[in-house]
Design an enzyme around this catalytic site. Structure first.
Site, short mmCIF file in Angstrom:
data_model
loop_
_atom_site.label_atom_id
_atom_site.label_comp_id
_atom_site.label_asym_id
_atom_site.label_seq_id
_atom_site.Cartn_x
_atom_site.Cartn_y
_atom_site.Cartn_z
N LYS A 1 74.48 7.74 79.01
CA LYS A 1 74.31 8.72 80.22
C LYS A 1 73.98 8.16 81.62
O LYS A 1 74.97 8.42 82.41
CB LYS A 1 73.00 9.46 79.86
CG LYS A 1 73.11 10.34 78.45
CD LYS A 1 71.98 11.42 78.33
CE LYS A 1 70.54 10.84 78.45
NZ LYS A 1 70.35 9.99 77.43
N ARG B 1 65.13 18.02 78.32
CA ARG B 1 64.71 17.34 77.10
C ARG B 1 64.14 18.25 76.00
O ARG B 1 64.07 17.77 74.92
CB ARG B 1 64.12 16.05 77.34
CG ARG B 1 64.77 14.81 76.81
CD ARG B 1 64.27 13.84 77.64
NE ARG B 1 64.16 12.45 77.02
CZ ARG B 1 64.65 11.44 77.92
NH1 ARG B 1 64.99 11.62 78.98
NH2 ARG B 1 64.39 10.17 77.18
N ARG C 1 69.53 -4.21 75.50
CA ARG C 1 69.56 -3.58 76.78
C ARG C 1 68.67 -4.72 77.76
O ARG C 1 67.43 -4.93 77.71
CB ARG C 1 69.20 -2.18 77.07
CG ARG C 1 69.39 -2.03 78.48
CD ARG C 1 69.38 -0.33 78.57
NE ARG C 1 68.40 0.48 78.13
CZ ARG C 1 68.39 1.94 78.07
NH1 ARG C 1 69.23 2.54 78.62
NH2 ARG C 1 67.24 2.46 77.66
N ARG D 1 62.83 -3.14 79.23
CA ARG D 1 62.10 -2.08 79.68
C ARG D 1 60.85 -2.22 78.72
O ARG D 1 61.21 -2.35 77.61
CB ARG D 1 63.01 -1.07 79.59
CG ARG D 1 63.25 -0.51 81.04
CD ARG D 1 64.30 0.62 80.87
NE ARG D 1 63.91 1.91 80.27
CZ ARG D 1 64.69 2.97 79.83
NH1 ARG D 1 65.86 3.14 80.63
NH2 ARG D 1 64.29 3.96 79.32
N ARG E 1 61.21 7.15 70.30
CA ARG E 1 62.17 7.64 71.39
C ARG E 1 63.37 8.29 70.72
O ARG E 1 63.63 9.69 70.91
CB ARG E 1 62.69 6.77 72.31
CG ARG E 1 61.49 6.08 73.46
CD ARG E 1 62.11 5.18 74.07
NE ARG E 1 63.12 5.23 75.24
CZ ARG E 1 64.09 4.35 75.42
NH1 ARG E 1 63.95 3.18 75.18
NH2 ARG E 1 64.82 4.91 76.49
#
Ligand code: AMP
Length: 239
Positions: free
Chosen positions: A22, A97, A143, A176, A187
């Site tokens: 996204k 969300r 990531r 992160r 998540r």
């Protein structure tokens, strides 16, 4: 210059699990149309980093991979959407969300009309980017983020030229806090339980477009931009 910069685009909502791409697509849309990307995750992380009241309230929840309470996020989004740069349109990345956030957003947009430049209202275009679960895990665990400017890499698919260093500005890349595997599973669970129904909410209103996020990133962008153009033509009555 972007060919859509003078047009009113209206709200663009990007749905999809963490790691679906996204953020990447939002940046490309933002560049193309000259409208802002509003990432609730980025705004929350910025608040955590600055130690604001909101950041203090959100910090522990985010570290667990759970969702920040609706009321906090909706107030934050309202403040952002009222800024002048959102007048022609904006891209929501990571919001809504929960179904409650989606209902709140509809009411907000109706109250604070974003018109299409012809006296009509711009309905939001809602796109969900779907990605295979195992690929999501690889995207998230691989990531690496440049804290200075937000450039994103992936050790499996798009590594930097020098390990752990940003190609663009030489900053150190970090993992992160919530990209650790145990948090990632939380998540993804939060997505399944709380965010999946948001797509159903828009589907029932006939407003959901699904894009295959397993395709190469440029092809995903092509499809996303095509959907936005189709939507703009339909909203303008085919002209
Ligand atoms: P993201 O960068 O979009 O994956 O968001 C990172 C974290 O910020 C999420 O795991 C949540 O804890 C929080 N967050 C971001 N957007 C929202 C939202 N719309 N509602 C609730 N929590 C959010």
């Amino acid at each position: 210059m972007a060919d859509g910069t003078l047009r009113n685009i209206g709200p663009i909502i990007l749905l999809g699990p963490p790691g679906a791409g996204k953020g990447t697509q939002a940046k490309r849309i933002a560049e193309r149309y000259g409208i802002p990307q509003i990432s609730t995750g980025d705004i929350l992380r910025d608040n955590v980093q600055r130690g604001t009241d909101l950041g203090l309230q959100a910090r522990a929840v985010m570290a667990r991979g759970e969702l920040v309470p609706d009321s906090l996020v909706c107030d934050m989004v309202a403040g952002r959407l009222r800024q002048a740069d959102c007048a022609r349109g904006f891209i929501l990345d990571g919001f809504p969300r929960t179904p409650a956030q989606a209902g709140w957003l509809d009411a907000f947009l109706e109250r604070e009309v974003f018109d299409n430049g012809r006296g009509g209202q711009c309905l939001p275009i809602v796109m969900r980017i779907d990605v295979d679960y195992n690929r999501l895990l690889q995207r998230l665990t691989g990531r690496r983020t440049c804290l200075a400017n937000g450039h994103i890499y992936n050790v499996y698919f798009q590594p930097p030229r020098v390990a752990d260093i940003c190609d663009v500005d030489g900053s150190r890349l970090v993992i992160r806090n919530d990209d650790r595997e145990e948090v990632i599973r939380e998540r993804l669970k939060a997505y399944d339980l709380q965010t999946r129904p948001v797509a159903e909410y828009y589907e029932q209103k006939g407003r959901l477009v699904v894009v295959d996020g397993d395709l190469p990133v440029d092809e995903v962008s092509e499809r996303v931009l095509r959907e936005i153009e189709n939507h703009a033509v339909t909203a303008a009555g085919g002209s």
